[in-house]
Design a protein around this motif. Structure first.
Motif, PDB file in Angstrom:
ATOM      1  N   ALA A 158       0.828  -1.209   0.000  1.00  0.00           N
ATOM      2  CA  ALA A 158       0.000   0.000   0.000  1.00  0.00           C
ATOM      3  C   ALA A 158       0.858   1.253   0.000  1.00  0.00           C
ATOM      4  CB  ALA A 158      -0.930  -0.018   1.214  1.00  0.00           C
ATOM      5  N   GLU A 159       2.040   1.202   0.658  1.00  0.00           N
ATOM      6  CA  GLU A 159       2.886   2.395   0.709  1.00  0.00           C
ATOM      7  C   GLU A 159       3.421   2.771  -0.665  1.00  0.00           C
ATOM      8  OE1 GLU A 159       5.372  -1.030   2.601  1.00  0.00           O
ATOM      9  OE2 GLU A 159       3.277  -0.355   2.526  1.00  0.00           O
ATOM     10  N   ALA A 187       3.190   6.679  -5.014  1.00  0.00           N
ATOM     11  CA  ALA A 187       2.965   7.015  -6.420  1.00  0.00           C
ATOM     12  C   ALA A 187       1.892   8.087  -6.558  1.00  0.00           C
ATOM     13  CB  ALA A 187       2.570   5.759  -7.190  1.00  0.00           C
ATOM     14  N   ARG A 188       0.813   7.967  -5.803  1.00  0.00           N
ATOM     15  CA  ARG A 188      -0.240   8.981  -5.853  1.00  0.00           C
ATOM     16  C   ARG A 188       0.277  10.320  -5.343  1.00  0.00           C
ATOM     17  NH1 ARG A 188      -3.628   4.483  -4.435  1.00  0.00           N
ATOM     18  NH2 ARG A 188      -3.319   4.908  -2.218  1.00  0.00           N
ATOM     19  N   ARG A 190      11.259  -5.968   3.327  1.00  0.00           N
ATOM     20  CA  ARG A 190      11.873  -6.190   2.017  1.00  0.00           C
ATOM     21  C   ARG A 190      10.972  -5.678   0.914  1.00  0.00           C
ATOM     22  NH1 ARG A 190      13.723 -12.097  -0.282  1.00  0.00           N
ATOM     23  NH2 ARG A 190      14.229 -11.443  -2.390  1.00  0.00           N
ATOM     24  N   ALA A 191       9.677  -6.005   0.999  1.00  0.00           N
ATOM     25  CA  ALA A 191       8.752  -5.552  -0.032  1.00  0.00           C
ATOM     26  C   ALA A 191       8.630  -4.041  -0.041  1.00  0.00           C
ATOM     27  CB  ALA A 191       7.373  -6.194   0.201  1.00  0.00           C
ATOM     28  N   GLY A 192       8.535  -3.454   1.157  1.00  0.00           N
ATOM     29  CA  GLY A 192       8.416  -2.008   1.219  1.00  0.00           C
ATOM     30  C   GLY A 192       9.647  -1.308   0.702  1.00  0.00           C
ATOM     31  N   ARG A 236      12.204   1.894  -3.630  1.00  0.00           N
ATOM     32  CA  ARG A 236      13.263   2.067  -4.635  1.00  0.00           C
ATOM     33  C   ARG A 236      12.665   2.214  -6.026  1.00  0.00           C
ATOM     34  NH1 ARG A 236      15.497  -2.213  -1.575  1.00  0.00           N
ATOM     35  NH2 ARG A 236      17.219  -1.533  -0.236  1.00  0.00           N
ATOM     36  N   LEU A 237      11.642   1.409  -6.309  1.00  0.00           N
ATOM     37  CA  LEU A 237      11.023   1.460  -7.634  1.00  0.00           C
ATOM     38  C   LEU A 237      10.328   2.789  -7.861  1.00  0.00           C
ATOM     39  CD1 LEU A 237      10.331   0.027 -10.249  1.00  0.00           C
ATOM     40  CD2 LEU A 237       8.330  -0.951  -9.137  1.00  0.00           C
ATOM     41  N   VAL A 238       9.575   3.275  -6.869  1.00  0.00           N
ATOM     42  CA  VAL A 238       8.894   4.560  -7.008  1.00  0.00           C
ATOM     43  C   VAL A 238       9.908   5.678  -7.192  1.00  0.00           C
ATOM     44  CG1 VAL A 238       7.433   6.226  -5.832  1.00  0.00           C
ATOM     45  CG2 VAL A 238       6.883   3.806  -5.695  1.00  0.00           C
TER      46      VAL A 238
END
Length: 249
Positions: free
Chosen positions: A122-123, A128-129, A233-235, A240-242
């Motif tokens: 969700a983060e 992104a928003r 890890r997911a967060g 990093r991707l955002v």
């Protein structure tokens, strides 16, 4: 006196026979080429169908049940019955095999793509928003990339399954290495059955390794955050991707 066994492994009908490989090289190459072609086209077709279905199910949640239910029903149909149902439409052709294999791949692909999209942190969406991303841009640059690991897991299983199921296409004359297995079983030609079976396994392993390598190339943030675990890890990967997507813009 008992006659000594022949020196030719083909004449002895051995399971392992180097003479078979040397004398049937072109036949084997043609069968391998057809097997790979049928597998790749069917999986790509399945992926082309599965991605829109998964996106539809994600956007309109009431369609999740029907989409997963229909694809699961298709997966449970025996291969001989599936080909029989498709026979009036496609006839005895390679298209019959390709469409049948593509339908079988849908349940694995749709489920894993949908699971990957639902598993996006969700983060990451909030970030992104906050950066002004619209729904489509967020989907293409954030959500789909983060769904790659789950989607690739389904793609790997679907591809390996397609390699195995392609052999069933021998019943209509388009089974790749399955043609050799089928003919070898009818004539009890041991070397042909074993060689074709081993080549099927090798093709499946090669495809799996290639897809695993592609997954690692497509998810560099997972390597960077390998030491972290769980949601952290997911967060971290999502952030990093955002950040990377924001820098590209």
């Amino acid at each position: 006196m008992t006659a000594p066994p022949p020196d030719d492994c083909l004449a002895r009908n051995d399971w392992i026979c180097g003479d078979y490989l040397s004398t049937r090289r072109q036949i084997l190459l043609d069968a391998v080429g057809q097997h790979i072609q049928l597998t790749v086209i069917s999986v790509v077709l399945g992926l082309v169908i599965a991605v829109p279905l998964a996106l539809l199910a994600r956007r309109r949640r009431w369609t999740v049940g029907p989409v997963l239910g229909i694809t699961t029903i298709l997966y449970t149909i025996p291969s001989l019955a599936m080909f029989s149902l498709l026979l009036p439409v496609y006839g005895l052709s390679a298209t019959l095999v390709v469409v049948g294999l593509a339908l079988y791949s849908l349940t694995l692909l749709v489920r894993n793509i949908l699971a990957g999209l639902d598993g996006v942190p969700a983060e990451a969406k909030e970030a992104a928003r906050g950066m002004g991303y619209g729904p489509m841009r967020q989907l293409l640059t954030i959500e789909l990339p983060l769904a790659v690991p789950a989607a690739m897991a389904g793609l790997r299983i679907a591809t390996v399954s397609a390699v195995a199921l392609t052999t069933v296409g021998a019943i209509v004359g388009y089974g790749g290495l399955g043609n050799l297995i089928y003919a070898g079983m009818n004539s009890f030609f041991k070397a042909q059955v074993l060689t074709a079976s081993v080549l099927c396994v090798i093709i499946a392993i090669v495809f799996d390794l290639l897809l695993l390598g592609a997954e690692r190339l497509l998810t560099p943030w997972r390597r960077a955050g390998r030491r972290t675990r769980g949601r952290t890890r997911a967060g971290a990967g999502a952030k990093r991707l955002v950040t990377a997507a924001g820098r590209r813009t």
